[in-house]
Design an enzyme around this catalytic site. Sequence first.
Site, mmCIF file in Angstrom:
data_model
loop_
_atom_site.group_PDB
_atom_site.id
_atom_site.type_symbol
_atom_site.label_atom_id
_atom_site.label_comp_id
_atom_site.label_asym_id
_atom_site.label_seq_id
_atom_site.Cartn_x
_atom_site.Cartn_y
_atom_site.Cartn_z
ATOM 1 N N ASP A 160 -2.781 -18.362 0.609
ATOM 2 C CA ASP A 160 -3.752 -19.038 -0.274
ATOM 3 C C ASP A 160 -4.478 -20.167 0.461
ATOM 4 O OD1 ASP A 160 -1.312 -20.342 -0.193
ATOM 5 O OD2 ASP A 160 -1.255 -20.864 -2.320
ATOM 6 N N LYS A 190 3.164 -15.264 2.504
ATOM 7 C CA LYS A 190 3.341 -15.982 1.240
ATOM 8 C C LYS A 190 4.836 -16.255 1.111
ATOM 9 C CE LYS A 190 1.888 -17.609 -2.735
ATOM 10 N NZ LYS A 190 1.093 -18.847 -2.838
ATOM 11 N N ASP A 205 -6.446 -7.125 3.989
ATOM 12 C CA ASP A 205 -7.562 -6.491 3.281
ATOM 13 C C ASP A 205 -8.438 -7.569 2.647
ATOM 14 O OD1 ASP A 205 -9.091 -4.435 2.048
ATOM 15 O OD2 ASP A 205 -8.014 -4.821 0.178
ATOM 16 N N TYR A 226 0.815 -1.217 0.000
ATOM 17 C CA TYR A 226 0.000 0.000 0.000
ATOM 18 C C TYR A 226 0.848 1.266 0.000
ATOM 19 C CZ TYR A 226 -4.656 -2.006 0.698
ATOM 20 O OH TYR A 226 -5.844 -2.659 0.532
ATOM 21 N N ASP A 274 -12.462 -9.258 4.083
ATOM 22 C CA ASP A 274 -13.711 -9.281 3.310
ATOM 23 C C ASP A 274 -14.263 -10.704 3.290
ATOM 24 O OD1 ASP A 274 -13.555 -6.576 2.707
ATOM 25 O OD2 ASP A 274 -14.211 -6.876 0.633
HETATM 26 C C1 IPM Z 1 -10.522 -1.353 3.689
HETATM 27 C C2 IPM Z 1 -10.753 -0.792 2.309
HETATM 28 C C3 IPM Z 1 -9.629 0.164 1.965
HETATM 29 C C4 IPM Z 1 -8.335 -0.609 1.943
HETATM 30 C C5 IPM Z 1 -9.827 0.927 0.635
HETATM 31 C C6 IPM Z 1 -11.131 1.675 0.619
HETATM 32 C C7 IPM Z 1 -8.664 1.848 0.358
HETATM 33 O O1 IPM Z 1 -10.890 -1.805 1.375
HETATM 34 O O2 IPM Z 1 -10.394 -0.568 4.644
HETATM 35 O O3 IPM Z 1 -10.479 -2.578 3.822
HETATM 36 O O4 IPM Z 1 -7.987 -1.226 0.930
HETATM 37 O O5 IPM Z 1 -7.624 -0.593 2.956
HETATM 38 MG MG MG Z 2 -10.977 -3.749 2.226
#
Ligand code: IPM
Ligand code: MG
Length: 367
Positions: free
Chosen positions: A223, A191, A247, A141, A251
Site C-alpha cells: 500500500d 503485505k 499486476d 492467480y 498499471d
Molecule cells: C496483465 C493482465 C492479465 C493479468 C489479465 C489479462 C489476465 O492484466 O498481463 O497484466 O492479470 O495478468
Molecule cells: Mg494487468
Amino acid sequence: MAYKILVLKGDGIGPEVVGEALQVLKTVAREAAIDLEFRDGVIGGHAIDAHGTPLPDEVLKHAQDADAILLGAVGGPKWDNPNANQRPEQALLGLRKALGLFANLRPVRAVKELLGSSPLKPDLVSGVDLVVIRELTGGIYYGQPSEKRRGKEGREAVDTCFYNEHEIARVLRFGFELARERRKKLTSVDKANVMSSSRLWREVALELSNEYKDIAFESQLVDSMAMHLIRRPKDFDVIVTENMFGDILTDEASVLAGSMGLLPSASLGEELNSAGFRVGLFEPIHGSAPDIAGRDEANPLGAILSAAMLLEHSLGLRAEAELITQAVDAVLKEGHRTRDLGGAGTKFIGCKAMGRLVREKLEAAES
Ligand code: IPM
Ligand code: MG
C-alpha cells in the site's frame, strides 16, 4: 539454424500492433543476418470462436517448441461474460503456467520527449528508469481452492494465495541478479503486516539479501509502495513482487512513462532455448483495446519494444535490441505521436505509419 518464433496476435488491436512489431523484427533480422522462422497461432477470443477453447492444444505444443513467443493481446466485449466457462484470459494464464514463465519483467522508462504526456509533474517523472519483476506463475492467480459456491449463508467464494519458498526465492534471485547489472538497488514488495504468504516472502527476501551484499535492499508494504511509486519514482531501480501486487503496481507505473501503449514486457522461465537463452513470451502490457481495433489508431511501440526485449532476452542480441530502442526514441524525438500519446496541437499518425517510421530509422542506422 533458424530460431523459431511463435506469433500469437490475439484479439482487438493485437493483430495490428504485432503486425508492425513483426516487420520491425524482420528488418533487424535481415540487416543482422539472423535467421528467424515465424509460425502463427490462434489464441484468446478468436480461438474460442474457432476451436471452442482459448488455448488450443496445438498452439500450446508450438509454444513449447518455440525459442520465443511474440504476443499481442486477448479479450473483447464478445467474450466478456464473467460466468462463461471459456474466457480469453485463460490463454495467457495457461501459457504462463505451462511454460513456467515465473519472472515477468516490466521496464518503465521516462522518455524525455514524452514528459508532457504524463499527468504527473515533469520534474517528478524525468529520469525515471525502473523495472518491476512480477512473479507470474503463483500466488492468488493459481492457488486452490478458487471457486464460487453455495455455503450455509448463501453464495460464497474463495481464492487462495499460496507460495512456497522455492517460488519466492527464484524470482527474487532473478531480481538481485538483474539489479547487479543496473543501479544495484532492490525493493521487495509484500503485505507482511497482514498476509502469511507475504511474511514468508519477506523472510526469504531478507535471507537472500545476505547473499547479495553489494545490492542495496529494502522491503516495502504494497500500500505504501503504491504511493512511493508516484511520489518518488526515481528512487527505485528493481522492484520484485508477487503476482497480483505486480499486476496492480505495473498499471500504476505505466503512468510514469506517459502511456500504457509504450510499455513492453518479457515473461521468462528457467528453460533454455536453442540459442542458449531463456525461452520467453513477449507482449506489450496494454490490453486488446476493442474500442479502437481495426482503425489503425493503436500505438505499436509497446509491441515493437517487446520485440526488442525478445531479441535481448531470448536470443542474446543486445546490440540489435538497443538499435530498436534507439529507433523508437528517435521517432518520438521527431515529434511523431499516436493518439494515446496526446500533446496539444499534435497531428496524430496511425499504427502503420508509426511502425514504418521505426523501420526507416533502423534502415538508416544500418546503411
Ligand atoms: C496483465 C493482465 C492479465 C493479468 C489479465 C489479462 C489476465 O492484466 O498481463 O497484466 O492479470 O495478468
Ligand atoms: Mg494487468
